[in-house]
Write a protein that holds these residues in place. Structure first.
Motif, short mmCIF file in Angstrom:
data_model
loop_
_atom_site.label_atom_id
_atom_site.label_comp_id
_atom_site.label_asym_id
_atom_site.label_seq_id
_atom_site.Cartn_x
_atom_site.Cartn_y
_atom_site.Cartn_z
N TYR A 239 0.81 -1.22 0.00
CA TYR A 239 0.00 0.00 0.00
C TYR A 239 0.84 1.27 0.00
O TYR A 239 0.29 2.37 0.05
N GLY A 240 2.15 1.14 -0.07
CA GLY A 240 3.01 2.31 -0.14
C GLY A 240 2.71 3.19 -1.34
O GLY A 240 2.69 4.43 -1.22
N PRO A 241 2.47 2.62 -2.55
CA PRO A 241 2.13 3.47 -3.70
C PRO A 241 0.88 4.32 -3.49
O PRO A 241 0.82 5.45 -3.99
N VAL A 242 -0.08 3.83 -2.73
CA VAL A 242 -1.29 4.61 -2.47
C VAL A 242 -0.96 5.82 -1.60
O VAL A 242 -1.36 6.95 -1.89
N ALA A 243 -0.20 5.58 -0.52
CA ALA A 243 0.20 6.69 0.34
C ALA A 243 1.10 7.66 -0.41
O ALA A 243 0.98 8.88 -0.24
N GLY A 244 1.99 7.16 -1.25
CA GLY A 244 2.85 8.04 -2.02
C GLY A 244 2.08 8.88 -3.02
O GLY A 244 2.40 10.05 -3.24
N ALA A 245 1.07 8.28 -3.65
CA ALA A 245 0.23 9.05 -4.59
C ALA A 245 -0.53 10.15 -3.88
O ALA A 245 -0.67 11.26 -4.40
N LEU A 246 -1.02 9.87 -2.69
CA LEU A 246 -1.68 10.93 -1.91
C LEU A 246 -0.71 12.07 -1.63
O LEU A 246 -1.09 13.26 -1.67
N ALA A 247 0.53 11.73 -1.34
CA ALA A 247 1.52 12.76 -1.02
C ALA A 247 1.83 13.63 -2.23
O ALA A 247 1.83 14.87 -2.14
N VAL A 248 2.09 13.00 -3.41
CA VAL A 248 2.50 13.79 -4.57
C VAL A 248 1.35 14.59 -5.17
O VAL A 248 1.58 15.54 -5.93
N VAL A 249 0.11 14.23 -4.86
CA VAL A 249 -1.03 14.98 -5.38
C VAL A 249 -1.45 16.09 -4.42
O VAL A 249 -1.67 17.24 -4.82
N PHE A 250 -1.54 15.76 -3.12
CA PHE A 250 -2.14 16.71 -2.19
C PHE A 250 -1.14 17.65 -1.52
O PHE A 250 -1.49 18.77 -1.16
N ILE A 251 0.11 17.22 -1.32
CA ILE A 251 1.08 18.12 -0.70
C ILE A 251 1.34 19.35 -1.57
O ILE A 251 1.32 20.49 -1.05
N PRO A 252 1.57 19.21 -2.89
CA PRO A 252 1.71 20.45 -3.70
C PRO A 252 0.45 21.30 -3.70
O PRO A 252 0.54 22.54 -3.74
N TYR A 253 -0.71 20.66 -3.66
CA TYR A 253 -1.97 21.42 -3.69
C TYR A 253 -2.11 22.29 -2.44
O TYR A 253 -2.42 23.48 -2.52
N TYR A 254 -1.87 21.70 -1.28
CA TYR A 254 -2.02 22.45 -0.04
C TYR A 254 -0.85 23.42 0.19
O TYR A 254 -1.02 24.47 0.81
N SER A 255 0.34 23.08 -0.30
CA SER A 255 1.46 24.01 -0.16
C SER A 255 1.26 25.24 -1.03
O SER A 255 1.71 26.34 -0.69
N SER A 256 0.57 25.08 -2.17
CA SER A 256 0.28 26.24 -3.01
C SER A 256 -0.74 27.17 -2.35
O SER A 256 -0.79 28.36 -2.67
N ASP A 257 -1.55 26.65 -1.43
CA ASP A 257 -2.47 27.50 -0.68
C ASP A 257 -1.72 28.37 0.34
O ASP A 257 -2.14 29.49 0.65
N LEU A 258 -0.61 27.83 0.86
CA LEU A 258 0.16 28.58 1.84
C LEU A 258 1.01 29.67 1.21
O LEU A 258 1.22 30.73 1.81
N ALA A 259 1.51 29.41 0.02
CA ALA A 259 2.35 30.39 -0.68
C ALA A 259 2.23 30.13 -2.17
O ALA A 259 1.64 29.15 -2.61
N SER A 260 2.80 31.01 -2.96
CA SER A 260 2.72 30.87 -4.41
C SER A 260 4.12 30.92 -5.00
O SER A 260 5.08 31.36 -4.37
N GLY A 261 4.20 30.45 -6.24
CA GLY A 261 5.47 30.52 -6.97
C GLY A 261 6.52 29.59 -6.39
O GLY A 261 6.25 28.45 -6.01
N HIS A 262 7.76 30.10 -6.32
CA HIS A 262 8.88 29.28 -5.86
C HIS A 262 8.76 28.93 -4.38
O HIS A 262 9.27 27.88 -3.95
#
Length: 356
Positions: free
Chosen positions: A275-298
């Motif tokens: 089940y590691g691929p499932v947890a990893g997919a959640l990370a690569v999809v949702f971490i950038p999404y929520y980090s873009s809410d905190l800041a923008s650009g670089h």
């Protein structure tokens, strides 16, 4: 070291109840996801597709120890195979997935041939060359792939089949369930494969290639077949991705950045875990999404990288590895002990008669 609080015998009523509980929980999560707003359903569909792709990489890198940096080529080949068959030949989208899977198996088998003589970083460089070459090949055959301009799949060509009763506007829900069922089938196949004799040969090859060869493992067959299967699973995810986005571009989702995403998801979730691929997919999809809410650009990219570094530092065996270790402290599944064979009755010694 404290013993676990509960030990469950494999195959017992408690074990079956635990398995049924897990299946019920997974079904509830999938039903909950299907009932979300369209944007969230799209995100979850992306998670399911990336989990399939990372499961393919997990076969080669996680279970067999073949480091690949070029799995974006398998992902892209699967996507463009689906796109070309739909746009140029008007093939039903679901019928394109087996073709994409077979083509990616052949490519994976061919890429795995150098692994017979090289390994480690040298093998990674070979796969890196494949990943770099794929976007250039897409541009080279512009008449077939659309080249740098890309390829667009019309919405009506991706409409749900009539037998589903879903309208064109419900394409997102249809693809969500197709991706979910595909992921379940892939996880079952990976589970059965890794628990078979072939899976034992894969793990032995990863741990000690010389010892595996001396034990009778055919290293050449294991490497090439596993690379083929790995490419096939990732290519299947690529075909689903083409149906998901409806637009393909060589500079969009099939560069080395996609390979880095897959590798990141694999090690964040947990390599050589089911089940590691499932947890990893959640990370690569949702971490950038929520980090873009905190800041923008670089700054958003810096936050994303910092979170990944923190996860890897705190959980080197991956999220699923840490959760599994914590769960084993509470409950442990032990194999059922075979019934002891009944002892044969002691034979009565016969009196030896001396020859007169």
């Amino acid at each position: 070291m404290t013993s676990p609080r509960l030990a469950i015998v494999q195959g017992s009523a408690q074990h079956r109840a635990l398995q049924l509980g897990g299946l019920a929980l997974a079904a509830l999560v999938l039903l909950w996801g299907a009932g979300q707003e369209p944007f969230r359903v799209g995100q979850l569909t992306s998670v399911l597709i990336f989990a399939i792709a990372i499961s393919g990489l997990n076969l080669a890198t996680g279970y067999t120890g073949l480091l690949s940096i070029g799995h974006s080529a398998f992902f892209g080949l699967g996507a463009y195979t689906t796109g070309i068959l739909i746009v140029t030949y008007d093939v039903e989208p679901m019928l394109t997935l087996p073709v994409a899977t077979v083509l990616c198996f052949v490519l994976g088998f061919l890429v795995g041939l150098p692994a017979l003589r090289i390994r480690g970083l040298y093998l990674a460089l070979v796969t890196l060359a494949v990943g770099v070459a794929f976007p250039e090949l897409v541009r080279r055959f512009a008449d077939l792939t659309g080249g740098a301009a890309g390829m667009v799949i019309r919405s009506r060509q991706l409409a749900p089949p009539e037998w589903t009763g879903l309208a064109l506007g419900q394409r997102g829900v249809w693809l969500y369930w197709v991706s979910a069922v595909t992921l379940i089938v892939v996880l079952l196949l990976v589970r059965n494969l890794t628990r078979s004799r072939t899976g034992m040969a894969m793990i032995a090859t990863r741990d000690n290639e010389l010892a595996a060869a001396s034990s009778g493992v055919h290293i050449a067959s294991v490497k090439t077949i596993v690379f083929g299967l790995s490419g096939a699973v990732t290519g299947l995810a690529g075909g689903l991705f083409a149906m998901y986005v409806g637009a393909l571009s060589p500079d969009g989702s099939f560069t080395l950045l996609k390979s880095i995403e897959l590798i990141t998801g694999l090690f964040v979730g947990g390599a050589a875990t089911l089940y590691g691929p499932v947890a990893g997919a959640l990370a690569v999809v949702f971490i950038p999404y929520y980090s873009s809410d905190l800041a923008s650009g670089h700054v958003s990219g810096i936050i994303f990288g910092a979170v990944l570094i923190l996860i890897v530092f705190l959980m080197p065996e991956g999220v699923v590895g840490v959760l599994g270790r914590a769960l084993r402290r509470v409950v442990r599944v032990v194999p059922s002990s075979p019934s002891a064979p009944s002892e044969p009755p002691a034979s009565t010694p016969q009196k030896r008669e001396d020859t007169p």
